[in-house]
Scaffold this active site. Structure first.
Site, PDB file in Angstrom:
ATOM      1  N   GLU A 105      -7.112  22.742 -14.543  1.00 58.68           N
ATOM      2  CA  GLU A 105      -5.950  21.703 -14.422  1.00 58.68           C
ATOM      3  C   GLU A 105      -5.596  21.670 -13.008  1.00 58.68           C
ATOM      4  O   GLU A 105      -5.940  19.930 -12.224  1.00 58.68           O
ATOM      5  CB  GLU A 105      -4.452  22.759 -14.871  1.00 58.68           C
ATOM      6  CG  GLU A 105      -4.379  22.965 -15.934  1.00 58.68           C
ATOM      7  CD  GLU A 105      -3.307  23.252 -17.055  1.00 58.68           C
ATOM      8  OE1 GLU A 105      -2.610  22.672 -17.503  1.00 58.68           O
ATOM      9  OE2 GLU A 105      -2.978  24.380 -16.468  1.00 58.68           O
ATOM     10  N   GLU A 125      -5.890  27.789 -23.564  1.00 56.06           N
ATOM     11  CA  GLU A 125      -4.178  28.555 -23.494  1.00 56.06           C
ATOM     12  C   GLU A 125      -3.789  28.222 -24.895  1.00 56.06           C
ATOM     13  O   GLU A 125      -3.068  29.804 -25.239  1.00 56.06           O
ATOM     14  CB  GLU A 125      -3.538  27.671 -23.381  1.00 56.06           C
ATOM     15  CG  GLU A 125      -3.559  27.740 -21.112  1.00 56.06           C
ATOM     16  CD  GLU A 125      -5.221  26.928 -20.807  1.00 56.06           C
ATOM     17  OE1 GLU A 125      -4.852  26.378 -19.254  1.00 56.06           O
ATOM     18  OE2 GLU A 125      -5.351  25.987 -21.883  1.00 56.06           O
TER      19      GLU A 125
END
Length: 694
Positions: A105, A125
């Site tokens: 990210e 995640e």
């Protein structure tokens, strides 16, 4: 500071330096933001490169900050990414080895990206019951396309940088020096002097986005019915597709905050941390010297011995395989070869790899051929006299410093160690069948086991890809000691009114991979029978239902005899309810004057699971297990406890120890109530509103 700032030819180089994988802890995040500000305020700096030191670009969030205030302290990762996007000077992310989770990210927030071949790229995640929380669901589809991004996010599986080279994720794949390539790209970007591109401004293009998203949703419904995170991942991606980046980003944040509160995410995070905590032993600090394991010996070429041998062969370690008779040795070798040939036929191995593994085996009938082994594991019949014979011979033939391990599942390791003149070299390595598949390894620490021996085996477990959990010495260690109480309750419920299929169905609906009676049929009912016979001699006051003995006396040992608690058809594994067994159970109750009653599924589940919890609490009291999460890891990786419930001890925490103790005391008043005595730990935690896993 976990960030280094230097200038190279007019380019500011911000180096993440937070070993081992440059986790994005608060000090790292702060260092990045300060570095971006410093570079933008320096007229001699034209561009910025962010790179990772050591083994990775960044593995994402710093796990040491999980569940602490620092995890959400400003600057958060979202704030860091905003600083990158807002930079007036171009920012290049230089990626090597690993860019996962928040690390990816972060890179997506840069204006440009350059990567080394072989870098692992992922948003994992979902494996913690979460979704990317800093724009991953919105930015990744804009650079790699909707289909690839959705698959990556929903699975959490890493993809090599080469496979992403033709997408819009990377501006360049650097074959040579990564930093030099990044500096060159940064200088070129600075020369353009224009506004620099942001991933958020790209559009998500797909010929039939709505249809593909529905297709993905249907697939997730079947594969992840117990986990909400994959569904939320799709929802967040869909939001960005339909309503744009900003609304998608806001929705992603809502989903993250919602998921982090779910019991499923809590269970997955517990398992994540529990696996890492299992390797930390209080009195065996990091840096404890370890012994070199270059060759392994295995005594016994049966099902377990062959599986253990394959575990080491798969890790590239040569194995000397010992049997007492040529026929048994030939049979064991044939089984191993058959396994590898089957894998090759399925494309899981090449023929060359299969042959290379077979070439690592040295078969023998002579104990003396184990003389050069650094580790010798016995996998012989579970009888103390047999173990004694093996260990006395190993003591004579093994070289000084060799580790002698027993695969015993219940026997006293201290007694076994006493059969040698080197008890400090003896340890338990309890593999679970099939040993080459099952992830759990119970490492049994004897009274005299050396710390270096323990450290060596724990390190070796990582090499052979096992989750190693340390147990002290007791009958059955952690897993089998607890499962015995679980089986006792299942048998008591049979004589009280339930039948095998109902009990199995109820606990499988709760989430167990297999109920107690299907499990017993698979393992062999004669194994439990042998243990009970030993119990009758050693603990005559301990009460068991005699139903299982009656079954075994009828020769119904399970799948291997075609008849156990269930009936089996030749060549098939399907468990078919047996009218004969059901009649035998009812007759057993009637003969003993036991009034059968209806037992509901809720009671079945509660009695089975709380039997595990209560015995687990006793194991903690006695110091057999060091921490509750160790017990949970044993049950998650070795006994099919549902992952989304986090293990028996976390499940007890979830429902509350007050409720656990109350239920145990109620069952103590019923038939077979002598089996229920709340452990002191349960009572203590119930009174103090405490938890096993604090």
């Amino acid at each position: 500071m976990a960030v280094d700032y230097t200038i190279r030819g007019g380019v500011a180089v911000i180096t993440l330096d937070n070993p081992p994988v440059n986790g994005l802890g608060h000090s790292t995040r702060l260092g990045i933001v300060e570095g971006i500000g410093r570079a933008n305020g320096d007229e001699n700096v034209r561009a910025i490169v962010i790179i990772g030191a050591g083994k990775a670009f960044s593995g994402g969030a710093d796990i040491t900050e999980f569940n602490t205030p620092k995890a959400t302290q400003e600057p958060t990762l979202t704030t860091v990414i905003k600083a990158l996007e807002a930079s007036a000077k171009p920012v290049v992310a230089a990626i090597h080895a690993v860019a996962m989770g928040g690390g990816l990210e972060l890179a997506l927030g840069a204006h440009y990206r350059v990567a080394s071949p072989g870098a692992q790229i992922a948003l994992p995640e979902v494996k913690l019951g979460l979704l990317p929380g800093a724009g991953g669901t919105q930015r990744l589809p804009r650079v790699v396309g909707l289909e690839m991004a959705l698959n990556m996010i929903v699975s959490g599986t890493p993809v090599l940088s080469e496979k992403l080279a033709q997408t819009g994720l990377f501006d360049e794949l650097a074959e040579g020096d990564l930093l030099e390539a990044a500096l060159s790209l940064a200088s070129q970007a600075a020369d353009k002097g224009s506004e620099h591109p942001k991933v958020r401004d790209r559009k998500i293009e797909h010929p039939n986005a709505e249809g593909f998203i529905q297709f993905a949703r249907n697939g997730v419904a079947a594969a992840a019915k117990h986990f909400p995170a994959p569904h939320k991942c799709i929802d967040a991606i869909e939001k960005g597709v339909k309503e744009g980046f900003e609304r998608g980003l806001a929705f992603e944040c809502e989903c993250f905050l919602s998921l982090v509160q779910t019991s499923e995410s809590r269970a997955l995070r517990h398992a994540f941390f529990g696996e890492r905590a299992a390797g930390k032993i209080a009195d065996v600090p990091p840096g404890t010297p370890v012994r070199t394991i270059a060759r392994v010996g295995v005594v016994g070429a049966g099902t377990m011995g062959g599986g253990i041998a394959m575990t080491f062969l798969n890790a590239g370690l040569p194995v000397t395989l010992l049997e007492t008779k040529q026929e048994a040795l030939d049979r064991g070798l044939a089984t191993i070869r058959g396994h590898y040939e089957a894998q090759a036929a399925k494309g899981k191995l090449t023929r060359e790899q299969a042959e290379a593994r077979m070439a690592l085996i040295t078969p023998t009938l002579v104990y003396g051929d184990l003389a050069d082994a650094d580790l010798i594991i016995e996998a012989v019949f579970e009888d103390l006299s047999v173990k004694e014979s093996v260990f006395r011979q190993l003591d004579q033939c093994a070289k000084p410093g060799a580790i002698l391990a027993s695969n015993t599942s219940t026997l006293d390791l201290n007694r076994i160690a006493s059969f040698t003149q080197r008890p400090g070299d003896v340890i338990g390595m309890h593999f679970f069948s099939p040993a080459n598949v099952m992830k759990l390894l119970e490492v049994v620490r004897g009274e005299k086991t050396g710390k270096d021996v323990l450290a060596t085996v724990m390190q070796l477990a990582k090499k052979i890809r096992k989750t190693a959990v340390v147990s002290g010495v007791c009958d059955g260690f952690i897993g089998n000691r607890m499962i015995e109480q679980y089986i006792r309750q299942a048998l008591f419920m049979l004589e009280e009114g339930a039948l095998p299929a109902q009990i199995d169905r109820a606990i499988e609906k709760f989430g167990f991979a297999m109920g107690p009676f299907r499990m017993s049929d698979l393992a062999g009912n004669d194994i439990g029978w042998a243990i009970r016979k030993r119990r009758y001699r050693e603990q005559p006051a301990l009460h068991y239902s005699g139903i299982a003995d009656t079954l075994c006396e009828a020769g119904r040992f399970g799948q291997k005899t075609g008849a156990g608690w269930y009936d089996y058809q030749a060549g098939k594994r399907e468990a078919l309810p047996s009218q004969a067994v059901d009649a035998m159970i009812v007759a057993y109750s009637n003969e003993r004057g036991i009034a059968r009653r209806r037992i509901g599924d809720e009671e079945i589940v509660e009695r089975l699971v709380l039997a595990l919890v209560n015995e687990g609490a006793k194991i903690l009291e006695e110091g057999i297990a060091a921490k509750a999460s160790d017990i949970d890891m044993v049950y998650l990786t070795g006994y099919g406890f549902p992952l989304w419930r986090g293990g028996p001890m976390l499940y007890a925490d979830t429902i509350g120890l007050y409720n656990v103790e109350r239920a145990i005391r109620q069952y103590a008043k019923q038939a077979n109530g002598e089996a229920w005595q709340p452990s002191a730990r349960v009572t203590e935690l119930a009174t103090s509103n405490g938890r096993f896993n604090d």
